[in-house]
Design a protein around this motif. Structure first.
Motif, short mmCIF file in Angstrom:
data_model
loop_
_atom_site.label_atom_id
_atom_site.label_comp_id
_atom_site.label_asym_id
_atom_site.label_seq_id
_atom_site.Cartn_x
_atom_site.Cartn_y
_atom_site.Cartn_z
N UNK A 180 9.97 9.56 -101.41
CA UNK A 180 9.20 9.81 -102.63
C UNK A 180 7.90 9.03 -102.70
N UNK A 181 7.72 8.04 -101.81
CA UNK A 181 6.58 7.13 -101.98
C UNK A 181 5.70 6.95 -100.75
N UNK A 182 6.20 7.23 -99.56
CA UNK A 182 5.47 6.87 -98.35
C UNK A 182 4.91 8.09 -97.63
N UNK A 183 3.78 7.89 -96.97
CA UNK A 183 3.09 8.98 -96.28
C UNK A 183 3.76 9.37 -94.97
N UNK A 184 4.62 8.50 -94.46
CA UNK A 184 5.31 8.82 -93.21
C UNK A 184 6.82 8.65 -93.37
N UNK A 185 7.56 9.56 -92.74
CA UNK A 185 9.02 9.55 -92.77
C UNK A 185 9.52 9.93 -91.37
N UNK A 186 10.79 9.69 -91.08
CA UNK A 186 11.31 10.07 -89.75
C UNK A 186 11.69 11.54 -89.69
N UNK A 187 11.58 12.12 -88.52
CA UNK A 187 12.27 13.37 -88.28
C UNK A 187 13.62 13.03 -87.67
N UNK A 188 14.34 14.00 -87.16
CA UNK A 188 15.67 13.71 -86.63
C UNK A 188 15.64 12.69 -85.49
N UNK A 189 14.56 12.73 -84.70
CA UNK A 189 14.43 11.77 -83.60
C UNK A 189 14.31 10.35 -84.12
N UNK A 190 13.63 10.19 -85.26
CA UNK A 190 13.43 8.86 -85.81
C UNK A 190 14.58 8.36 -86.65
N UNK A 191 15.47 9.26 -87.08
CA UNK A 191 16.58 8.84 -87.92
C UNK A 191 17.63 8.07 -87.12
N UNK A 192 17.97 8.60 -85.96
CA UNK A 192 18.97 7.95 -85.10
C UNK A 192 18.47 7.94 -83.67
#
Length: 774
Positions: free
Chosen positions: A388-400
């Motif tokens: 809700x607040x940040x310009x960057x988030x993980x995709x599935x590769x970045x989650x695990x």
């Protein structure tokens, strides 16, 4: 943190702050971006510190994207019906705002002709609205608990916008499953509906179209129904639709539950979500997520536990935690507390040993999982607050990454919530291109245009100015914002780490009776370890006979119990509704601070339909009261210490839509070339936000602060000089805001459309013994 208004005593700024150059000020503040006031502590030495940052918009927000996340598990039907009754209040308030009296800012009801003389609307009526619904059902990853194939159930809505309107209604939602309000009024003269959609208000009879919008929206709310998955994923459904860069299309569990070594795989890209998202979400809108739920977040992170977390949604018992988890001297936060599925538990009596059924009821599977199982298989709350607040988030590769045991969340992709509309459309058109999905072009949307409201499990009394009076006759007035003391009553110190200091006992999740919860109608009961105690209860409009077949899956009194929801004599008749403590959703609102909004799912008034507190009217009122600040002139939340010449220690920069850095900063418009340090820091922040080469080439200017003879009646609104000024109601009594930043009203002097204007200020803490404020 709750922002304060005017009237606080401020100590003079230290001399060092008065002589700061623009570069020095920016160096003190750090990189440009959103932020909040830092809490002031009495007795601190007079050192300059960051106080306030804000993106300043030069035109009013004229569009809203409203996403409703509606729990569709059993027992939600009565709450959905109540919320549908509040729909007209929501639509009317957005389309016909209250009026404010010029003399004192008091609220005056609008008339059929608009605002009466000597008043003005609290914000410009919103004439461009998208309305969509997602449910809480997102399946159970191949287990039997929420099998999508079960007839009569709606166990997996996939996080997509859905339309299940009640009979007799045909909402104009095709082909993208959301409603669009775009009447043919002056404000919309240059707009047209999204390709393929049919907007309301396009005929000559706008009033009739408005009624039709309300009725069709109400039909969609109640049509969401209560036949969904009991493992609710309210937050996750919102995340998947709005934020997940690469939402998956399907899942598989080879061998199903019979193969205890099976791992979940997430397959493909959900092209439907990408297309719905690209059409629903505008880059320059206010986005409001409104969540209606009576239960905590109860869905798993499917890739956790090295993709074995499906075990927690299976129909079998699961392993507990190591002994340290339940040891009062160690507890769930101890390093010795972990799952008996983990390798570290090998050789111990608990290794992969399932708990007994009486200790692991399916209805309470996600109750204090770290204490009971040594592992919480859900996504961490930070996933949602970041989204809700940040310009960057993980995709599935970045989650695990590298099949990690726990969620990592490396923010490797642009957040779709902060992406340009053209980039979202490009991703929808190229769903098989990972680069298109991940490297979206960032928009100018700031996080203060994203609101999250939870209508959930918390007593309504705790949301008033008399939060300790939990009686039904509490005379308190509902508060639009909660302070730190309120949050401590609701959640305790840190409920996600099992620190409940200060919590009201009614907000404790518990399968046992809670100490301090007493009363006849609102009491704890013998759950047989298979249900949770309630946060609040409320009378139903009409009793519900749980023996009738039509009530079989939507009744809490199907079997005789001593539950306070059931009639004392005819125990299979339900007379009350309930909500459990919605800890996860409330924790998100608490973390979001001013962007988080809270209302109770248990109504204060259920019989008098004319009452201002009937049903969910208070919830709708609170939501719009919080949105209106973003829809109207933006106020500075805290007074700033002025120098003798009226200036304040703030820096305002303007990123122009186009031009050359060497020549674009026109002194006639109050623009100055930034010092090298300012420009360098700004460019680095742009690069961190994944700016395109074109955006990095946009010129940056510093806007001059006006003072003295450049002001007219203590304001620069009527000035013929370019720049900005700080205006307080103390000096200009007719101002709506206690304090605000102003620009000249002449179009030739105001920042042009497409410019991004950022404000950053510094402030001194009070001297020892001064009132630090709330």
């Amino acid at each position: 943190m709750e922002y304060t208004g005017g009237g606080q005593r401020r100590t003079p700024m230290h001399t060092a702050a008065r002589v700061l150059t623009a570069a020095g000020l920016l160096a003190s503040l750090g990189a440009l971006g959103s932020g909040c006031l830092t809490r002031k502590v009495s007795g601190e030495p007079p050192t300059t510190k960051i106080n306030y940052t804000q993106v300043i918009r030069q035109s009013a927000i004229d569009k809203i994207d409203l996403l409703f996340a509606i729990d569709n598990s059993t027992s939600m039907g009565d709450k959905q019906a109540l919320f549908a009754e509040a729909v007209p209040d929501l639509i009317n308030r957005l389309l016909t705002p209250n009026c404010l009296r010029d003399s004192d800012g008091a609220v005056v009801a609008p008339t059929s002709g608009g605002c009466p003389p000597n008043t003005k609307p609290e914000f410009t009526p919103v004439q461009d609205i998208h309305i969509g619904i997602v449910s809480s059902s997102i399946g159970s990853y191949g287990t039997v608990q929420c099998d999508p194939a079960v007839p009569g159930k709606q166990n997996d809505d996939k996080g997509r916008l859905l339309v299940r309107a009640t009979a007799g209604s045909s909402p104009k939602t095709q082909p993208f499953n959301f409603l669009s309000w775009l009447p043919t009024v002056e404000a919309n003269k240059d707009k047209k509906p999204i390709d393929g959609t049919t907007a309301y208000g396009r005929t000559g009879d706008v009033a009739r179209e408005r009624d039709l919008l309300e009725n069709d929206f109400k039909a969609m709310v109640t049509g969401t129904a209560d036949h969904g998955c009991g493992y609710e994923g309210q937050l996750e459904s919102v995340y998947r639709f709005l934020i997940q860069p690469d939402p998956w299309e399907s899942y598989s569990l080879p061998g199903g539950e019979n193969n205890r070594d099976a791992v979940v795989s997430l397959n493909g890209i959900d092209k439907v979500i990408l297309q719905q998202r690209a059409n629903f979400l505008r880059e320059d809108s206010l986005v409001a997520v409104v969540m209606l739920t009576d239960e905590n977040e109860n869905t798993i992170d499917p890739l956790a536990l090295q993709a074995h977390s499906w075990l927690y949604e299976s129909g079998s018992q699961v392993a507990g935690g190591t002994p340290a988890c339940s040891d009062p001297a160690k507890g769930p936060n101890s390093q010795e507390c972990f799952s008996c599925y983990q390798d570290g538990a090998k050789g111990t009596p608990c290794y992969q040993k399932p708990l007994d059924r009486e200790l692991d009821g399916f209805n309470v599977r996600f109750f204090e999982p770290k204490r009971r199982f040594g592992y919480d298989p859900r996504f961490p709350i930070e996933r949602y607050t970041t989204g809700f607040t940040q310009a960057k988030v993980p995709d599935r590769r970045g989650e695990h990454p590298d099949n990690s045991f726990n969620y990592v969340g490396n923010p490797n992709c642009t957040n779709p919530l902060f992406a340009k509309a053209s980039s979202l459309a490009d991703a929808a058109a190229n769903p098989d291109n990972p680069d298109k999905l991940c490297n979206l072009t960032k928009s100018d949307r700031s996080s203060d245009l994203i609101f999250y409201a939870i209508i959930g499990g918390v007593p309504w009394q705790m949301l008033t100015d008399k939060p300790d009076d939990l009686n039904d006759n509490n005379p308190g007035v509902f508060k639009d914002k909660l302070n730190d003391d309120d949050w401590r009553r609701i959640l305790g110190q840190d409920p996600l780490r099992y620190n409940f200091d200060g919590i009201n006992p009614r907000m404790r999740e518990s399968i046992a009776k809670r100490e301090g919860v007493t009363g006849t109608d609102w009491r704890d009961w013998d759950t047989k370890n298979d249900d949770l105690q309630y946060a609040c209860v409320f009378p139903l409009k009409a009793p519900r006979d749980c023996t009738k077949p039509e009530n079989k899956d939507a009744c809490d009194c199907a079997r005789p119990t001593d539950s306070p929801l059931c009639d004392a004599t005819t125990k299979t008749t339900q007379t009350k509704g309930k909500a459990y403590p919605t800890v996860s959703q409330l924790s998100v609102a608490r973390t979001l601070r001013d962007q988080g909004i809270v209302a109770s799912l248990c109504p204060r008034e259920i019989t008098n339909t004319d009452s201002a507190d009937y049903g969910y009217r208070p919830a709708v009122r609170t939501i719009v009261n919080r949105l209106k600040d973003a829809l109207s002139e933006r106020c500075i939340p805290q007074p700033l210490e002025e120098e003798a010449d009226g200036t304040v220690p703030c820096l305002i920069t303007e990123l122009l839509p186009s031009g050359d850095q060497a020549t674009a900063c026109d002194p006639a418009k109050g623009l100055e070339q930034p010092e090298a340090g300012v420009l360098d820091r700004y460019r680095k922040q742009q690069q961190a936000n994944n700016a395109t080469p074109d955006e990095l080439a946009r010129p940056l200017c510093v806007i001059k602060q006006l003072k003295g003879a450049d002001l007219v009646n203590n304001s620069c609104v009527k000035s013929n000089k370019g720049g900005w000024c700080y205006v307080s109601r103390e000096k200009v009594p007719t101002e709506k805001c206690a304090q605000s930043i102003k620009f000249p009203e002449l179009d030739t002097l105001r920042p042009p459309n497409g410019a991004l204007v950022s404000l950053q200020c510094i402030e001194q803490p009070p001297s020892a013994g001064a009132d630090a404020g709330p």
